[in-house]
Scaffold this motif. Structure first.
Motif, PDB file in Angstrom:
ATOM      1  N   HIS A   1       0.847  -1.190   0.000  1.00 54.47           N
ATOM      2  CA  HIS A   1       0.000   0.000   0.000  1.00 54.47           C
ATOM      3  C   HIS A   1       0.883   1.241   0.000  1.00 54.47           C
ATOM      4  N   ILE A   2       0.254   2.413  -0.056  1.00 52.84           N
ATOM      5  CA  ILE A   2       1.056   3.613  -0.270  1.00 52.84           C
ATOM      6  C   ILE A   2       1.943   3.948   0.932  1.00 52.84           C
ATOM      7  N   GLY A   3       1.697   3.278   2.066  1.00 52.20           N
ATOM      8  CA  GLY A   3       2.607   3.447   3.197  1.00 52.20           C
ATOM      9  C   GLY A   3       3.972   2.844   2.897  1.00 52.20           C
ATOM     10  N   HIS A   4       3.975   1.642   2.282  1.00 48.92           N
ATOM     11  CA  HIS A   4       5.246   1.010   1.919  1.00 48.92           C
ATOM     12  C   HIS A   4       6.030   1.889   0.952  1.00 48.92           C
ATOM     13  N   LEU A   5       5.275   2.548   0.081  1.00 50.67           N
ATOM     14  CA  LEU A   5       5.899   3.331  -0.972  1.00 50.67           C
ATOM     15  C   LEU A   5       6.875   4.354  -0.400  1.00 50.67           C
ATOM     16  N   ARG A   6       6.561   4.866   0.765  1.00 45.51           N
ATOM     17  CA  ARG A   6       7.433   5.899   1.323  1.00 45.51           C
ATOM     18  C   ARG A   6       8.846   5.368   1.526  1.00 45.51           C
ATOM     19  N   THR A   7       8.952   4.201   2.142  1.00 46.26           N
ATOM     20  CA  THR A   7      10.278   3.634   2.385  1.00 46.26           C
ATOM     21  C   THR A   7      11.013   3.393   1.073  1.00 46.26           C
ATOM     22  N   TYR A   8      10.330   2.759   0.114  1.00 43.21           N
ATOM     23  CA  TYR A   8      11.029   2.390  -1.118  1.00 43.21           C
ATOM     24  C   TYR A   8      11.377   3.619  -1.953  1.00 43.21           C
ATOM     25  N   CYS A   9      10.515   4.611  -1.921  1.00 42.59           N
ATOM     26  CA  CYS A   9      10.810   5.803  -2.709  1.00 42.59           C
ATOM     27  C   CYS A   9      11.822   6.708  -2.010  1.00 42.59           C
ATOM     28  N   THR A  10      11.885   6.633  -0.695  1.00 44.02           N
ATOM     29  CA  THR A  10      12.945   7.366   0.006  1.00 44.02           C
ATOM     30  C   THR A  10      14.293   6.757  -0.357  1.00 44.02           C
TER      31      THR A  10
ATOM     32  N   ASN B   1     -11.377  -9.756   1.499  1.00 38.97           N
ATOM     33  CA  ASN B   1     -10.198  -8.896   1.435  1.00 38.97           C
ATOM     34  C   ASN B   1      -9.490  -8.989   0.098  1.00 38.97           C
ATOM     35  N   LEU B   2      -9.292 -10.226  -0.334  1.00 46.40           N
ATOM     36  CA  LEU B   2      -8.584 -10.436  -1.594  1.00 46.40           C
ATOM     37  C   LEU B   2      -9.370  -9.849  -2.752  1.00 46.40           C
ATOM     38  N   LYS B   3     -10.687 -10.005  -2.681  1.00 45.59           N
ATOM     39  CA  LYS B   3     -11.521  -9.427  -3.748  1.00 45.59           C
ATOM     40  C   LYS B   3     -11.374  -7.911  -3.774  1.00 45.59           C
ATOM     41  N   ASN B   4     -11.257  -7.317  -2.585  1.00 49.62           N
ATOM     42  CA  ASN B   4     -11.058  -5.866  -2.538  1.00 49.62           C
ATOM     43  C   ASN B   4      -9.752  -5.446  -3.181  1.00 49.62           C
ATOM     44  N   PHE B   5      -8.797  -6.349  -3.171  1.00 54.83           N
ATOM     45  CA  PHE B   5      -7.524  -6.062  -3.827  1.00 54.83           C
ATOM     46  C   PHE B   5      -7.548  -6.443  -5.301  1.00 54.83           C
ATOM     47  N   ASN B   6      -8.754  -6.652  -5.826  1.00 55.74           N
ATOM     48  CA  ASN B   6      -8.914  -7.025  -7.233  1.00 55.74           C
ATOM     49  C   ASN B   6      -8.205  -8.324  -7.602  1.00 55.74           C
ATOM     50  N   VAL B   7      -8.250  -9.273  -6.685  1.00 61.64           N
ATOM     51  CA  VAL B   7      -7.703 -10.583  -7.021  1.00 61.64           C
ATOM     52  C   VAL B   7      -8.854 -11.410  -7.598  1.00 61.64           C
TER      53      VAL B   7
ATOM     54  N   GLU C   1      -5.482  11.173   4.176  1.00 56.00           N
ATOM     55  CA  GLU C   1      -6.565  12.102   4.501  1.00 56.00           C
ATOM     56  C   GLU C   1      -6.740  12.200   6.020  1.00 56.00           C
ATOM     57  N   GLY C   2      -5.645  12.442   6.706  1.00 48.10           N
ATOM     58  CA  GLY C   2      -5.713  12.712   8.136  1.00 48.10           C
ATOM     59  C   GLY C   2      -5.744  11.486   9.026  1.00 48.10           C
ATOM     60  N   GLU C   3      -5.883  10.293   8.425  1.00 48.90           N
ATOM     61  CA  GLU C   3      -5.960   9.105   9.271  1.00 48.90           C
ATOM     62  C   GLU C   3      -4.768   8.204   9.073  1.00 48.90           C
ATOM     63  N   LYS C   4      -4.391   7.588  10.166  1.00 42.53           N
ATOM     64  CA  LYS C   4      -3.333   6.603  10.121  1.00 42.53           C
ATOM     65  C   LYS C   4      -3.825   5.439   9.275  1.00 42.53           C
ATOM     66  N   MET C   5      -2.973   4.992   8.362  1.00 40.13           N
ATOM     67  CA  MET C   5      -3.388   3.843   7.550  1.00 40.13           C
ATOM     68  C   MET C   5      -3.023   2.564   8.269  1.00 40.13           C
ATOM     69  N   SER C   6      -3.957   1.667   8.358  1.00 34.20           N
ATOM     70  CA  SER C   6      -3.599   0.372   8.918  1.00 34.20           C
ATOM     71  C   SER C   6      -4.567  -0.670   8.422  1.00 34.20           C
ATOM     72  N   LYS C   7      -4.103  -1.898   8.451  1.00 37.19           N
ATOM     73  CA  LYS C   7      -4.965  -2.981   7.981  1.00 37.19           C
ATOM     74  C   LYS C   7      -6.240  -3.047   8.802  1.00 37.19           C
TER      75      LYS C   7
ATOM     76  N   VAL D   1      -4.442   2.005   1.077  1.00 39.99           N
ATOM     77  CA  VAL D   1      -4.665   2.198  -0.352  1.00 39.99           C
ATOM     78  C   VAL D   1      -3.578   1.422  -1.091  1.00 39.99           C
ATOM     79  N   PRO D   2      -3.965   0.369  -1.809  1.00 41.24           N
ATOM     80  CA  PRO D   2      -2.960  -0.408  -2.526  1.00 41.24           C
ATOM     81  C   PRO D   2      -2.261   0.487  -3.531  1.00 41.24           C
ATOM     82  N   PHE D   3      -0.948   0.291  -3.694  1.00 38.76           N
ATOM     83  CA  PHE D   3      -0.305   1.336  -4.443  1.00 38.76           C
ATOM     84  C   PHE D   3      -0.392   1.220  -5.959  1.00 38.76           C
TER      85      PHE D   3
END
Length: 955
Positions: free
Chosen positions: A45-54, A99-105, A633-639, A645-647
């Motif tokens: 999700h977009i949280g992971h993106l921060r580490t990899y893009c940093t 859950n998986l369906k929500n991830f478009n699997v 949007e102001g909220e901590k992202m967590s499972k 938000v999947p990236f």
RNA sequence: GCAGGGGUGGCAGAGCUUGGCCAAAUGCGACGGGCUUAGGACCCGUUCCCUUUAGAGGGUGCGAGAGUUCAAAUCUCUCCCCCUGCACCA
């Protein structure tokens, strides 16, 4: 409008075609950038993106600074989650499928995920696609998964080394345990996800006066042994005589059962509480003989079911004795001895709820009674309230208490506690047991009560003194960002001790010394970054996992033996071996490790320890970079909140560069970034502005440089310098505020001021595009090419600043001009109210520039804070009357004066003259610029250095 | 409880190492104005309270309290509160 997906795909294809991220050793200085690999049971999700893009930003930046930078990537699948997930899919668990369906699997993929290996395959591919779509510059030739056989070979070798070094130990370890499941219980295995907290508690042996058996009294406060009046048991429960390690003890039946999971316990026979109550016990320290009494509050399933009674310092004990006495129970004589006092002199003690002086005044010499009074209760209070009093007295005496009696008289209670405990244990008068300290009982998901079991375990002994010392002395050499993290890293590395390192279940590498177990999934992921340096060579030469004998790793990673003999043993070509060795040596001499903040207390510590243990010093960690999380949007992202938000999806919607830029440069490393729609639209419009600025170049021409052009050049060059300084310190937000936001407002200001010099703007935009490349690679590429450049910006060098283009005069003069506008409008509005000016419309604004001597005079004032010293100073101004008039106006705020940056009066006058027409338009007046010494205005002498005097003449 | 990090204006977040240009950067929000067919775009101004007909003065103020100092958001001490970790969880 910019079509971000189109741009991204275009440049990603161009980079791939040019293989810009496939690195091999060359003559440049190397840097291996790695980020903690992600777990493969969900899409990123977009949280992971921060580490990899940093990490990506850092890699790109260092590459632009002339280094050969490798950024590889891998995936983590060891442990239980993938296994658990496939199990849940097999049992058609609705939640997981949803859950998986929500991830478009797609459904058919979900069906195939009954096989855990398929989960790994599916998500590792998804993750790779996502990383590529984000434009992360990874050398994908080196990808692997932690469950791959090659990976396991490396881990087996690693554990062989740890064993050789004596860092692997077999031992016992307390764990939460379910007797029904016959397995360890972690937080995820309990009802309501309660975390079982395991405490040790001291058990003090009070010998039975008349037999060889012992009353084992469980206590948190062994130091209160000096005030014990009796032993309590609960007469309403069953007790037994049990043999523990060969000695006989009276314990509750429940306790005997629970303790049998920790100690060698054999129940001999049941014993009636009434019989126990007739006995006397001997205090092992004071040797006093004390009675055994019924305690209403004693829990048979806590500790041993036997406690020692300290009525003076324990509210429950006090209450029990008072109630017994009131009920007419035959009470022996006993003394409520106060053995711990709050230090009155100490200011701290003033904060205690039961103040020592109040106790004295009220004539109360029993602290537990004092605490009951504080809560306004007595011995007959509810257990809840007694519990509260207990907590209060425990807390305050632990903090401020001082021993009043015994060998450790005068010592702080908290210190005495540890000391007394140790002494008792050494004399065999006490031992420790483990208990669950949660206030409420913990239950396993199966419904059984969780207990503590001591299990046989293999450990990595991070407590090994030599090992710890090596780490301790090396730690200061590791560069840590953000800097304040160093303290946490240091304390955690001191604290880490025995670490259980094998598990009964899960995917991963088999534990070499007990093949029925697997290696715990953090322990298997400590030295894997070494694998990046050569794994692609193994792939391309068809090396088989079974060829990777320990000799292979000894040679490649440690330089032991020689290529020929290793080749003989493994069947791997000597050239391949040599290439692996060279590659490892080249890349691993300089590394930078990135991750989110959650890994500080586990991964990083183990990462450092394992490197230090196994490798020669040149392979040890060099740099650690940690980033905080991302809010959406102001909220901590967590499972658990379900707002991740999947990236892959986010990139499609928001644009890779926009996401990267906001996440990575939107805040400094140590603060959470806010991702919001408003931040996004701001970036989009600013990027559009920059592209439009390129288009506007067409209508510009080169011309002789004027003040405002010098200003732009100066800003550009100071910017390049400032950005480099900030980026070298990983101050990403500072750097990109300068590179991006400030550049945009400067371009706007430049245009506003009538600037339109093709040369100046071109160079400005060119260098901004270069500096944007690490943060927004696709957009920078687009901008770079729009400028007519034909190379790839991501392969360009970081711009150099030109010292001589940095002009203090130009930058300061421009600030002064801007501030003067404000001054003029204030002056206009104030003077327009003066009655003699009423009705007049035309105005002439005189801008009077201070004489040159005022600057050194002012700065001397700021330095010396003395008016007389300045007036008497030589060489500032010969006209002492003028000088004293100037200096004395600051008499009141002398202390607050700070030196100003000097601007030559000539430059300033010239700049104002060039800006005159523009100012006139801004303030709707005629404007004249004059020097103080030439001016006839009455306000002329009020001109300050860097602050012209304004005279508004109405007509 | 132990360890580490924090508490700043409506919000976010600098400043604290090296006390004094700090009523406190910057961004967002809000308000007023401009530009516009319109605007979520852009530009200008205001945004703790009071006083002020020239660039100003006074008060309150950076979790609470105390202290050091000519001077404290910044240094010291105590307290309160929040976040993170504390190991079978990746």
């Amino acid at each position: 409008m910019i079509n971000h997906r189109e741009i991204e795909k275009k440049w990603q294809a161009a980079w791939e075609a040019a293989k810009v991220y496939e690195m091999e050793p060359d003559e440049r200085k190397p840097l291996l950038v790695t980020a903690a690999f992600p777990y493969v049971n969900t899409p990123l999700h977009i949280g992971h993106l921060r580490t990899y893009c940093t990490a990506d930003l850092y890699a790109r930046y260092m590459r632009m600074n002339g280094m050969n930078v490798l950024f590889p990537f891998a995936l983590h699948a060891s442990g239980t989650p993938v296994l658990a997930m496939s199990k849940r899919i097999r049992s058609k668990d609705k939640e997981i499928i949803e859950n998986l369906k929500n991830f478009n699997v797609p459904d058919e993929e979900i069906a195939r995920m009954e096989d855990p290996l398929y989960i790994i395959k599916f998500f590792s591919n998804r993750i790779e696609e996502g990383m590529k779509a984000a434009g992360v510059g990874v050398d994908w030739r080196r990808k692997f998964v932690s469950t791959d056989p090659i990976f396991s070979k490396m881990v087996e070798w690693q554990f062989g080394k740890l064993k050789e070094l004596g860092y692997l130990e077999k031992g016992v370890h307390p764990v939460g345990w379910c007797t029904n499941d016959n397995g360890a219980v972690g937080q995820h295995d309990t009802l309501h996800d309660a975390h079982p907290t395991i405490d040790t508690i001291t058990v003090i042996n009070f010998k039975d006066q008349d037999s060889d058996a012992t009353f084992p009294c469980a206590t948190y406060r062994p130091e209160t042994i000096y005030a014990v009046t009796n032993v309590f048991i609960n007469q309403n429960h069953r007790y037994v005589i049990a043999e523990i390690s060969g000695k006989r003890f009276y314990v509750s039946k429940d306790a005997a059962e629970a303790l049998s999971l920790q100690l060698d316990v054999k129940v001999i026979s049941e014993v009636q509480p009434s019989e126990l109550l007739s006995k006397k016990a001997i205090n092992p320290v004071t040797k006093e003989v004390v009675p055994v009494l019924p305690g209403f509050f004693v829990k048979p399933d806590f500790g041993t079911g036997v406690v020692m009674s300290v009525p003076s310092h324990a509210p429950f004990d006090y209450a029990a004795l008072e109630r017994l006495s009131a009920s007419g129970y035959p009470m022996p004589k006993m003394e409520y001895r106060k053995i711990i006092g709050l230090d009155k002199k100490d200011a701290q003690a003033k904060s205690a709820t039961a103040k020592p002086e109040d106790q004295e005044q009220a004539g109360i010499d029993v602290p537990s009674l004092a605490y009951l009074k504080v809560l306004d209760i007595d011995a007959n209070a509810d257990e809840d309230l007694l519990e509260e009093a207990t907590k209060l007295i425990y807390r305050e005496e632990s903090r401020w208490g001082v021993m009043l009696v015994g060998e450790h008289k005068g010592m702080e209670e908290s210190k005495a506690r540890e000391l007394i405990k140790k002494e008792l244990q050494e004399r065999g008068d006490a031992f420790s047991i483990y208990i669950l300290s949660n206030p409420e009982p913990i239950y396993c998901r199966c419904g059984y009560r969780v207990v503590v079991k001591v299990v046989d375990q293999w450990f990595i002994n991070y407590g090994n003194a030599n090992w710890k010392e090596s780490v301790r002395s090396y730690l200061p050499s590791i560069l840590v960002y953000p800097k304040k993290l160093r303290a946490a890293l240091e304390s955690a590395s001191e604290w880490i001790d025995l670490r259980a390192t094998e598990r009964a279940q899960g995917l991963g590498t088999k534990f070499p010394f007990d093949k029925s177990h697997i290696i715990e999934s953090l322990s298997d992921s400590t030295i894997y970054p070494t694998l990046y340096t050569y794994i692609h060579i193994l792939y391309s030469n068809g090396v088989k996992p079974e060829q990777l004998l320990p000799q292979f790793f000894d040679f490649v990673l440690l330089g032991l033996s020689d290529a020929e003999s290793v080749s003989k043993a493994t069947g791997i070509d000597t050239l391949v071996l040599k290439k692996c060795r060279e590659s490892a040596q080249y890349w691993y001499q300089n590394t930078s490790r990135h991750s989110g903040a959650d890994l500080i207390y586990n991964h990083y510590i183990m990462y450092i320890y394992n490197h230090v243990a196994i490798f020669p010093k040149d392979f040890w960690p060099k740099k650690i970079i940690v980033n905080a999380m991302v809010n959406y949007e102001g909220e901590k992202m967590s499972k658990s909140l379900g707002n991740t938000v999947p990236f892959n999806e986010a990139i499609e919607r928001f644009g890779a560069d926009h996401l990267r830029f906001i996440e990575v440069t939107g805040s400094e490393l140590d603060t959470n970034t806010e991702f919001s729609q408003s931040a996004l639209s701001s970036i989009i419009s600013k990027n559009q502005f920059l592209l439009d600025a390129v288009l506007k170049l067409e209508s510009m021409e080169s011309a002789e440089l004027a003040h405002i052009d010098y200003w732009l050049y100066s800003r550009l060059n100071s910017k390049i310098r400032a950005a480099k300084e900030a980026l070298d310190e990983l101050l990403l937000r500072v750097a990109y505020t300068e590179i991006y936001y400030n550049s945009i407002s400067e371009l706007k200001w430049y245009a506003e001021r009538g600037g339109a010099n093709l040369l100046a703007v071109r160079e400005f935009l060119d260098k901004v595009a270069l500096m944007l490349a690490p943060a927004m690679p696709h957009f920078a590429e687009e901008l770079w090419h729009a400028m007519g450049n034909t190379t790839l910006v991501v392969k360009e060098q970081w711009p150099q600043f030109n010292e001589k283009d940095i002009s203090q005069d130009a930058e300061e003069a421009e600030k002064i001009i801007k501030a003067t506008i404000d001054d003029i409008s204030k002056a206009v509005s104030i003077t327009s109210n003066i009655s003699s000016n009423k009705g007049k419309k035309e105005k002439l604004v005189k801008i009077i520039i201070a004489d040159e001597w005022k600057t050194p005079a002012y700065n001397l004032l700021a330095e010396k804070k003395s008016i007389s010293e300045v007036i008497n100073a030589q060489g500032i101004c010969d006209d002492k009357e003028k000088l004293s008039g100037f200096a004395s106006q600051f008499s009141k705020r002398l202390m607050a004066l700070e030196p100003i940056i000097p601007v030559s009066a000539a430059y300033l006058t010239n700049a104002f003259n060039q800006a005159k027409d523009w100012i006139a338009g801004k303030v709707d007046a005629r404007v004249e610029v004059e020097a103080e010494s030439q001016s006839k205005s009455a306000r002329a002498s009020r001109a300050l250095p860097n602050r012209p005097s304004i005279d508004v003449v109405w007509s």
